[in-house]
Design a protein around this motif. Structure first.
Motif, mmCIF file in Angstrom:
data_model
loop_
_atom_site.group_PDB
_atom_site.id
_atom_site.type_symbol
_atom_site.label_atom_id
_atom_site.label_comp_id
_atom_site.label_asym_id
_atom_site.label_seq_id
_atom_site.Cartn_x
_atom_site.Cartn_y
_atom_site.Cartn_z
ATOM 1 N N SER A 104 0.894 -0.687 -0.016
ATOM 2 C CA SER A 104 -0.317 -0.194 -0.012
ATOM 3 C C SER A 104 0.972 1.480 -0.237
ATOM 4 C CB SER A 104 -1.348 -0.150 1.329
ATOM 5 O OG SER A 104 -0.207 -0.236 2.382
ATOM 6 N N LYS A 105 2.548 1.306 0.320
ATOM 7 C CA LYS A 105 2.895 2.680 0.841
ATOM 8 C C LYS A 105 3.838 2.998 -0.354
ATOM 9 C CE LYS A 105 0.374 3.900 4.378
ATOM 10 N NZ LYS A 105 -0.624 3.581 4.889
ATOM 11 N N ASP A 107 5.327 0.460 -2.414
ATOM 12 C CA ASP A 107 5.396 -0.263 -4.295
ATOM 13 C C ASP A 107 4.969 0.362 -4.940
ATOM 14 O OD1 ASP A 107 5.977 -2.764 -3.309
ATOM 15 O OD2 ASP A 107 4.847 -3.948 -3.435
ATOM 16 N N PRO A 108 3.740 1.650 -3.909
ATOM 17 C CA PRO A 108 3.763 2.705 -4.986
ATOM 18 C C PRO A 108 4.086 3.199 -5.104
ATOM 19 C CG PRO A 108 1.768 2.121 -3.728
ATOM 20 C CD PRO A 108 2.581 1.457 -3.867
ATOM 21 N N LYS A 109 5.182 4.237 -4.305
ATOM 22 C CA LYS A 109 5.716 5.220 -4.632
ATOM 23 C C LYS A 109 7.503 4.784 -5.454
ATOM 24 C CE LYS A 109 4.317 7.192 0.291
ATOM 25 N NZ LYS A 109 5.466 7.643 1.330
ATOM 26 N N GLU A 111 7.282 2.497 -7.707
ATOM 27 C CA GLU A 111 7.350 2.128 -8.957
ATOM 28 C C GLU A 111 6.686 3.296 -9.752
ATOM 29 O OE1 GLU A 111 6.424 0.696 -12.299
ATOM 30 O OE2 GLU A 111 6.578 -0.741 -10.903
ATOM 31 N N ALA A 112 6.318 4.325 -8.967
ATOM 32 C CA ALA A 112 6.380 6.512 -9.697
ATOM 33 C C ALA A 112 8.277 5.899 -10.055
ATOM 34 C CB ALA A 112 5.940 6.892 -8.874
#
Length: 121
Positions: A104-105, A107-109, A111-112
């Motif tokens: 939730s915290k 992986d998205p960062k 990946e960006a």
């Protein structure tokens, strides 16, 4: 395994182009990367300290509180066994919590950041 088949269309036979060292260093000093590291550390460090403390407490109790650890809970199951099994449960709980936190915290960062670095190449 070697093959004579041609690589799929649109792919480079040498692999994707890698960012330069300078790009990595620049990204490392970016606010987004600092936020990613902060998110990781704010989760990992407190849980690591808590688990090591819990483990050392168990070891100390086994060494110096034999009477307490020998206390029967149910039948032949004593406190030492219950707390020892709780060590395993705690390990799995922390792994599950970290998996949720990363998904939730972190992986998205990450990946960006990865997408931005690959787009810059």
């Amino acid at each position: 395994m070697a093959t004579d088949a041609a690589p799929p269309e649109g792919t480079s036979p040498t692999g994707p182009v890698q960012p330069t060292t300078e790009a990595f260093v620049a990204e490392q000093s970016s606010p987004e990367f600092a936020d990613l590291r902060r998110s990781y550390r704010s989760f990992a460090f407190p849980l690591t300290i808590a688990f090591v403390t819990w483990y050392l407490l168990y070891v100390l109790l086994c060494n110096y509180a034999g009477g307490f650890m020998a206390t029967k809970v149910v039948g032949n199951i004593n406190m030492a066994l219950v707390l020892g099994l709780a060590q395993f449960a705690t390990t799995f709980l922390i792994a599950w919590l970290y998996s949720r936190h990363a998904a939730s915290k972190l992986d998205p960062k990450a990946e960006a950041i990865k997408s931005r670095m690959e787009a810059d190449v």
